[in-house]
Scaffold this motif. Structure first.
Motif: not given
Length: 223
Positions: A51-52, A69, A78-79
């Motif tokens: 979900q990114h 983000s 997350r990136d």
């Protein structure tokens, strides 16, 4: 999530990725359209799972990828994780990441009265104000360069427009050398390694910009 500083991103040692101030970017050399399309589908599956979601620009022979983000206003862990996943997927398909091939540029209007001209350019371009920045307008789809407004004197003659060209720090020396060999001049490097000011043979100035020596999460104008 907490955004990462430029140094923290550099410390992650992501192979083939560059930090151009507005996110992590790379160019995947796919060699043909079919491989690029298959890679898009593979990246999409991973993105849905975590979900990114990245920004993808598929062309014949290469795929440009940008990771940021948006909800955090910068690059996060997350990136970094998704960047590693994209690298793994590309390697499985025999594709190479070429971050040095990617650059970004913004347009800057030098003006003594930003408040009077900014609404006009926002309306003319069909742009919107950039969240968190009162001196910039942006393309809502993110496909065109941002425009920002730098305070300047009102004396004539003065230059109105200049480019901010964002590249990886490792590319700066070569780019400066090429620009000066082509007839340009290095006007000012006192703000290096944040930005360098160069001029063409007629004196029109622009800046080479990097992520270095900037505030954590900075994504704004450099010069």
């Amino acid at each position: 999530m907490t955004t990462l500083t430029g140094q923290q991103i550099a410390d992650a040692r992501l192979t083939g990725w560059v930090n151009l101030g507005d996110g992590l970017r790379t160019r995947v050399r796919t060699g043909d359209f079919a491989t690029g399309l298959a890679l898009v589908e593979a990246i999409g599956a991973v993105a849905e799972e975590v979900q990114h979601h990245p920004d993808l620009d598929l062309r014949y022979g290469h795929l440009d990828v940008r990771l940021v983000s948006h909800d955090a206003g910068g690059v996060t862990s997350r990136d970094v994780s998704l960047a590693r996943a994209v690298g793994d997927l590309a390697a499985r398909m025999g594709a190479e990441l070429d971050g040095a091939a990617v650059q970004r540029f913004d347009l800057a209007l030098d003006t003594p009265d930003r408040g009077s001209v900014q609404p006009f350019w926002r309306a003319l371009l069909g742009y919107e104000d950039t969240p968190g920045q009162d001196d910039e307008v942006r393309d809502t789809a993110g496909g065109l360069p941002a425009v920002w407004f730098q305070e300047s004197g009102s004396g004539e003659p003065r230059q109105r427009w200049h480019l901010d060209v964002w590249i990886d720090p490792s590319s700066v020396a070569g780019r400066v050398e090429a620009a000066t060999a082509a007839g340009g001049t290095l006007v000012d490097d006192t703000a290096a390694p944040s930005f360098w000011v160069l001029a063409d043979p007629e004196g029109n100035r622009s800046c080479l910009c990097t992520w270095q020596s900037r505030d954590p999460g900075a994504d704004g104008p450099a010069s």
